[in-house]
Design a protein around this motif. Structure first.
Motif: not given
Lengths: 201, 201
Positions: B59-85
């Motif tokens: 569970a702890a390993i999975s939680t850590e994995g989700f934290n990394q996934l969250y970080a990478e997803l928000s980094a990918a999304i957050g790069e400047r105010a790009s278009s929704p697409e």
DNA sequence: ACCTGAACACCGTTCAAGT
DNA sequence: ACCTGAACACCGTTCAAGT
């Protein structure tokens, strides 16, 4: 029936059946070769006369699971010459029902415990046969304008992937409560498919 | 750095790290508590001072994995105010990359090894937080007409399910060769998403 | 509070031996 | 050809004992 003596008669299939039963009772984690042997009333080393290792038994169980899935899918699709729309929804309903009913068999079929597929030709065969079933229905849906034309196999993978993904997430308890509390898995899958179908109203 | 004596200092996190490393080397099947302890250079029973059982470590390993996934997803999304697409495609690319890169961490995160979620609030929290990220992007896509309006959470589950399903099938080697030989996972996912997006030209 | 070492029940796999 | 029983290495978990 074969006389019960030293030789079992059909131990190989008995082991596969025992495995499926243990799977439904104790889940994937509870499946051990020794338990399977015990349930089939043979010594713990007897299975090795028929399966090279645990992987091999799991492959056989998965193959049997795929055969059942194939049977249920083609039964759902084949009921009379119904419309492509009815067929695809029936097929998907059968897929979801299979997953929710034989949960642990379903899980083991797709749990990648089979890494070296090449070694299990029967598994590959039925898995391909099942995919072809899906491709055929998708093609019919494309012809009648329910799904966009072209790339039939890609469209099939897209749809199959979607159903499979939603079902898998549901089985792992990953669908947020805000969603799963309101709609059951079947409804969510129907909604998702409806979105795709809406392409061609 | 903490002096290496009888007490480790931060054994709990060291065990999680060791677990992730073993996971990437030996896969899910090769992950044992005893190996984790060995790698962290403590006795095989030391982990029990920090985790009630193997499930708890997972569970702890999975939680850590989700934290990394969250970080990478928000980094990918957050790069400047790009278009929704751009945002949704970037997010999905990040998801696929995560799955293909940290395959076994990804597998264990979604392998239902966590049955009693209630016991792991940190896991539930980050998992919900990640879902909200997806929901927000989907809402933006709906506002700009890329996706059909309404039922935002359901649409999010549909899309997430589709990506997840295709990626899972690919990881388990279930995508037929006729498809996977021509297109890689990322392309298949893009194709599937393109179909959904096409709803509103 | 944190860690060790012996102990126990269980597991996959091998192999000489029995029928 | 098919099955048994002893054996081995490995595993999760517990617990009295050490620091």
């Amino acid at each position: 029936m074969p006389s019960k003596k030293y030789h079992h008669g059909d131990l190989k299939n008995a082991l596969i059946q025992a495995g499926i039963e243990i799977l439904s009772r104790d889940g994937v984690a509870g499946l051990s070769l020794r338990k399977v042997a015990l349930r089939a009333k043979v010594s713990h080393s007897a299975p090795y006369a028929h399966f090279s290792d645990k992987q091999s038994l799991i492959a056989a169980i998965s193959t049997e699971g795929f055969n059942q899935l194939y049977a249920e899918l083609s039964a759902a699709i084949g009921e009379r010459a119904s419309s492509p729309e009815k067929k695809i929804f029936a097929a998907i309903k059968a897929y979801v029902t299979f997953a929710l009913t034989r949960t642990d068999t379903f899980k083991i079929m797709f749990s990648g415990v089979i890494e070296k597929e090449k070694e299990y030709p029967a598994f590959v065969e039925v898995s391909q046969r099942t995919f072809r079933l899906v491709v055929d229905v998708v093609r019919e849906c494309q012809r009648s304008g329910l799904l966009p034309a072209g790339q039939t196999e890609l469209v099939a993978v897209s749809i199959w992937g979607q159903i499979h993904g939603i079902v898998s997430l549901a089985l792992e308890g990953q669908i947020p409560h805000t969603v799963i509390d309101k709609k059951d898995v079947q409804s969510i899958v129907d909604f998702a498919l409806g979105q795709l179908m809406a392409l061609k109203g």
